[in-house]
Design a protein around this motif. Structure first.
Motif, PDB file in Angstrom:
ATOM      1  N   ARG A 117       0.821  -1.211   0.000  1.00 12.73           N
ATOM      2  CA  ARG A 117       0.000   0.000   0.000  1.00 12.73           C
ATOM      3  C   ARG A 117       0.854   1.259   0.000  1.00 12.73           C
ATOM      4  N   GLY A 123      -4.417   7.786  -1.989  1.00 10.12           N
ATOM      5  CA  GLY A 123      -5.780   7.854  -2.494  1.00 10.12           C
ATOM      6  C   GLY A 123      -6.083   6.914  -3.633  1.00 10.12           C
ATOM      7  N   LYS A 125      -7.263   3.718  -5.605  1.00  9.78           N
ATOM      8  CA  LYS A 125      -8.243   2.695  -5.306  1.00  9.78           C
ATOM      9  C   LYS A 125      -7.655   1.312  -5.555  1.00  9.78           C
ATOM     10  N   GLY A 126      -8.075   0.387  -4.745  1.00  7.99           N
ATOM     11  CA  GLY A 126      -7.570  -0.964  -4.864  1.00  7.99           C
ATOM     12  C   GLY A 126      -8.337  -1.776  -5.881  1.00  7.99           C
ATOM     13  N   GLY A 132      -5.977  -0.707  -1.749  1.00  7.88           N
ATOM     14  CA  GLY A 132      -5.467   0.457  -2.451  1.00  7.88           C
ATOM     15  C   GLY A 132      -4.488   1.248  -1.608  1.00  7.88           C
ATOM     16  N   ARG A 135      -5.298   6.811   2.502  1.00  5.38           N
ATOM     17  CA  ARG A 135      -6.224   7.899   2.182  1.00  5.38           C
ATOM     18  C   ARG A 135      -5.584   9.276   2.267  1.00  5.38           C
TER      19      ARG A 135
END
Length: 542
Positions: A117, A123, A125-126, A132, A135
């Motif tokens: 990660r 930010g 998205k996974g 993902g 944030r």
């Protein structure tokens, strides 16, 4: 569908390999309790020293080292006490090594997740099944520091494992940590000291087949009399010949008492353990022995009469009975339990829920299908991020205890247990079965739909309810559309039988007032009319 993992085949779970029963020692005198405390203290100190020697030997330990440890203990107690101590020490060290390996695997999973990660933009998205990016920059920075911490822990644990070091605490690490925060543990120093000493006592003896009543060290006779072979330093406290001490109380086993009596009558091995329950201030005697492996019923024989699919949840068991073709039969069942409170309360709740489930299965003569759950890789907070409640939920599910108790209780009733792969059962069960099984009078939950999916997987059927319809027309030109009925079921493709009578919603077939008399209906030209029919003369027009 290429992202789905391969499913493991269902199998009939083997039964338990041993039996353990417990009873309380009531009617002990003050001298009896004094002797038990002294024996437990002496043997406990020997067990602590032996554990230290075993940990120092590490993986280089062999049978010669084991023999030297036993000889060193024999002169201070007896050969049989020394054998029990060394065996318990070896088992404790092996358990610590398994826990060490599991901890290393958990740390490795956390390091992989954080590193993956951190490599993604903030930010991002996974993808499906992959997390993902973080944030915010703040969270990214905090996780980078945590990654460094986990890597240091992982290096330390790997070094300990390579060096053969195992960190073991006799009495329990949790109780040891409570000593540094007695206020949070709600214990005084005297209470903690009493618990600590009681947990570190050693009063356990392995059984020996061929010896009198199956045990020469802690012997329990058919009448319930208990006598103990005292270690050498306490031989002066004996009240019976050959350095033995006979307790004033008599014991009896209510559960499996007949099996225990048959074993000691045949002089078969029975292991005993005496321990002190500090909470109630009572002494307990636990008897245990091994059982031969039970003959496992073939999976095809289990499937022949249908089974009950069971979905395990944090507060209940959701169950639904299925026939041999995978069709849900009857109404779903729910067996609740409460996992709050003390450990005995939680254990009693699980036992009561399983008892109701097994009695229901016994009434219908059906086996039980349950998921082979293991949340070892799912509890890490690195995988589920901020889903703290979800982590607490899966951590609180007693999967291992429930599985062990279910196998033990089901073996007593002769009910087979089929273990299935838990992958996608909740998702596919809700997708294919929740809506079709919901009606005005029954609201089907996701858990009951998952129980149907579990049962179908155990039966060898697909979870999907129906295959796609034929492309040409509504008949079966390209094969039978339904996968519910097996190929050998007679009449599965035949038409429905003709039921005489009107087909209306208000009046059932054959139940109307004149349903059986078709001639009673006022139909023009009907051959069975009650009155003769004459045509009137035609009017004449001018």
């Amino acid at each position: 569908m290429g992202g789905l993992r391969e499913m493991a085949a269902p199998f009939v779970a083997p039964g338990p390999a041993g039996v353990s029963i417990r009873t309380s020692l009531k009617g002990l005198t003050g001298q009896d309790e004094k002797v038990l405390r002294l024996v437990g203290d002496v043997l406990g100190s020997l067990a602590s020293r032996d554990l230290k020697a075993r940990c120092a030997a590490g993986p280089a330990h062999d049978s010669d080292h084991w023999a030297r440890r036993k000889r060193a203990l024999t002169g201070q107690c007896s050969s049989r006490w020394a054998g029990s101590i060394t065996k318990a020490t070896h088992d404790q060290w092996a358990l610590a090594r398994r826990g060490q390996l599991a901890h290393i695997q958990c740390l490795e999973a956390g390091v992989r997740t954080i590193a993956q990660r951190l490599a993604l933009p903030v930010g991002a998205k996974g993808a499906r099944g992959l997390p993902g990016g973080y944030r915010s920059r703040r969270e990214w920075f905090a996780k980078s520091r945590r990654l460094r911490l986990l890597q240091e822990r992982l290096e330390r644990e790997r070094a300990d494992r390579e060096a053969g070091r195992a960190r073991v605490v006799r009495g329990g690490g949790k109780l040891l940590r409570n000593r540094h925060n007695l206020q949070a543990a709600r214990l005084s120093e005297a209470q903690w000291r009493a618990r600590w000493e009681a947990e570190r006592w050693f009063l356990a003896a392995d059984g020996e087949s061929g010896k009198r009543y199956g045990n020469e060290t802690i012997r329990v006779g058919p009448g319930g009399e208990v006598n103990i072979k005292l270690p050498a330093p306490l031989a002066g406290l004996a009240n019976a010949p050959h350095g033995r001490y006979v307790l004033a109380c008599r014991v009896g086993f209510r559960h499996r008492g007949e099996q225990w009596a048959d074993r000691i009558a045949a002089n078969r091995a029975v292991a005993y353990r005496i321990h002190y329950g500090i909470d109630r201030g009572r002494w307990y005697l636990t008897a245990s022995w091994q059982v031969p492996p039970l003959w496992t019923v073939p999976l095809e024989a289990v499937r022949s009469s249908g089974l009950i699919g069971v979905d395990t949840n944090a507060d209940h068991l959701a169950a639904w009975r299925l026939d041999a073709h995978g069709n849900p039969v009857g109404e779903p069942r729910r067996f609740d339990y409460d996992l709050t409170g003390s450990a005995p309360h939680r254990d009693a709740q699980v036992r009561h829920a399983l008892t109701r489930l097994l009695h229901w299965a016994q009434r219908h003569g059906a086996a039980i299908a349950i998921e082979d759950l293991d949340f070892a890789a799912e509890k890490t907070r690195e995988k589920h991020r901020h889903r703290k409640r979800f982590r607490q939920l899966i951590s609180g599910m007693p999967t291992a205890k429930l599985r062990a108790r279910l196998l033990s209780m089901a073996a007593e009733l002769g009910i087979p247990v089929v273990a299935v792969d838990p992958a996608y059962t909740s998702r596919w069960g809700a997708q294919h079965w929740q809506k079709p099984l919901t009606s005005d009078n029954r609201k089907t939950t996701r858990h009951h739909a998952a129980a149907v999916a579990i049962g179908r997987r155990a039966l060898g059927h697909t979870i999907r309810r129906r295959t796609p319809p034929p492309p040409q027309h509504r008949s079966d030109a390209v094969g039978h559309r339904s996968v519910q009925a097996a190929s050998g079921v007679p009449g599965r493709e035949g038409t429905r039988p003709r039921v005489p009578g009107p087909r209306t919603r208000s009046v059932g077939a054959g139940r109307g007032a004149k349903a059986g008399d078709q001639g009673a209906h006022n139909r023009s030209g009907h051959p069975a009319e009650h009155q003769s029919w004459n045509q009137d003369s035609l009017p004449l027009s001018h």
